[in-house]
Design a protein around this motif. Structure first.
Motif, PDB file in Angstrom:
ATOM      1  N   GLY A  22       0.832  -1.200   0.000  1.00 61.43           N
ATOM      2  CA  GLY A  22       0.000   0.000   0.000  1.00 61.43           C
ATOM      3  C   GLY A  22       0.861   1.241   0.000  1.00 61.43           C
ATOM      4  N   GLN A  23       0.251   2.349   0.371  1.00 61.80           N
ATOM      5  CA  GLN A  23       1.009   3.589   0.482  1.00 61.80           C
ATOM      6  C   GLN A  23       1.930   3.492   1.688  1.00 61.80           C
ATOM      7  N   GLU A  24       3.082   4.120   1.584  1.00 62.81           N
ATOM      8  CA  GLU A  24       4.125   3.965   2.603  1.00 62.81           C
ATOM      9  C   GLU A  24       3.641   4.262   4.018  1.00 62.81           C
ATOM     10  N   LEU A  30      10.035  -1.796   3.254  1.00 61.70           N
ATOM     11  CA  LEU A  30      11.196  -2.509   2.719  1.00 61.70           C
ATOM     12  C   LEU A  30      11.711  -1.796   1.473  1.00 61.70           C
ATOM     13  N   PRO A  31      12.976  -1.387   1.466  1.00 62.25           N
ATOM     14  CA  PRO A  31      13.538  -0.772   0.254  1.00 62.25           C
ATOM     15  C   PRO A  31      13.620  -1.796  -0.874  1.00 62.25           C
ATOM     16  N   THR A  45       5.684  -0.579  -0.769  1.00 62.89           N
ATOM     17  CA  THR A  45       4.848   0.456  -1.377  1.00 62.89           C
ATOM     18  C   THR A  45       4.243  -0.061  -2.688  1.00 62.89           C
ATOM     19  N   GLU A  46       3.130   0.527  -3.076  1.00 67.76           N
ATOM     20  CA  GLU A  46       2.436   0.099  -4.295  1.00 67.76           C
ATOM     21  C   GLU A  46       3.321   0.254  -5.525  1.00 67.76           C
ATOM     22  N   THR A  47       4.151   1.260  -5.554  1.00 66.71           N
ATOM     23  CA  THR A  47       4.999   1.480  -6.729  1.00 66.71           C
ATOM     24  C   THR A  47       6.067   0.404  -6.862  1.00 66.71           C
TER      25      THR A  47
END
Length: 87
Positions: free
Chosen positions: A35-37, A64-65, A83-85
């Motif tokens: 999801g969003q960070e 998580l990077p 994140t979603e991206t």
């Protein structure tokens, strides 16, 4: 009346999902939140508090990077946010 029926179904769905997540945490399963960070971090830290008086003694990574995405293949239980991206 239709909105009330929808809200009841939605709350039931959320409750069931939350129960499944708590069950997975207590069974020490790997859980990945996407999801969003800021939302994934909040959910992870919130569920970590919900299991009190128990403690999560494995890795807990709110965001998580992408460079460490291989960590998801580790044979240990993890609670990780992506994140979603990056998903």
């Amino acid at each position: 009346k239709q909105i009330k029926r929808f809200m009841n179904a939605y709350v039931s769905y959320l409750t069931q999902g939350s129960t499944n997540i708590l069950k997975a945490i207590l069974l020490e399963k790997t859980i990945i939140f996407v999801g969003q960070e800021h939302l994934t971090s909040s959910f992870i830290l919130g569920f970590n508090q919900l299991i009190s008086p128990f403690k999560w003694c494995f890795s807990l990574i709110p965001t998580l990077p992408i460079a460490l995405i291989e960590m998801l293949e580790a044979p240990i239980p993890l609670i990780v946010g992506i994140t979603e991206t990056e998903y």
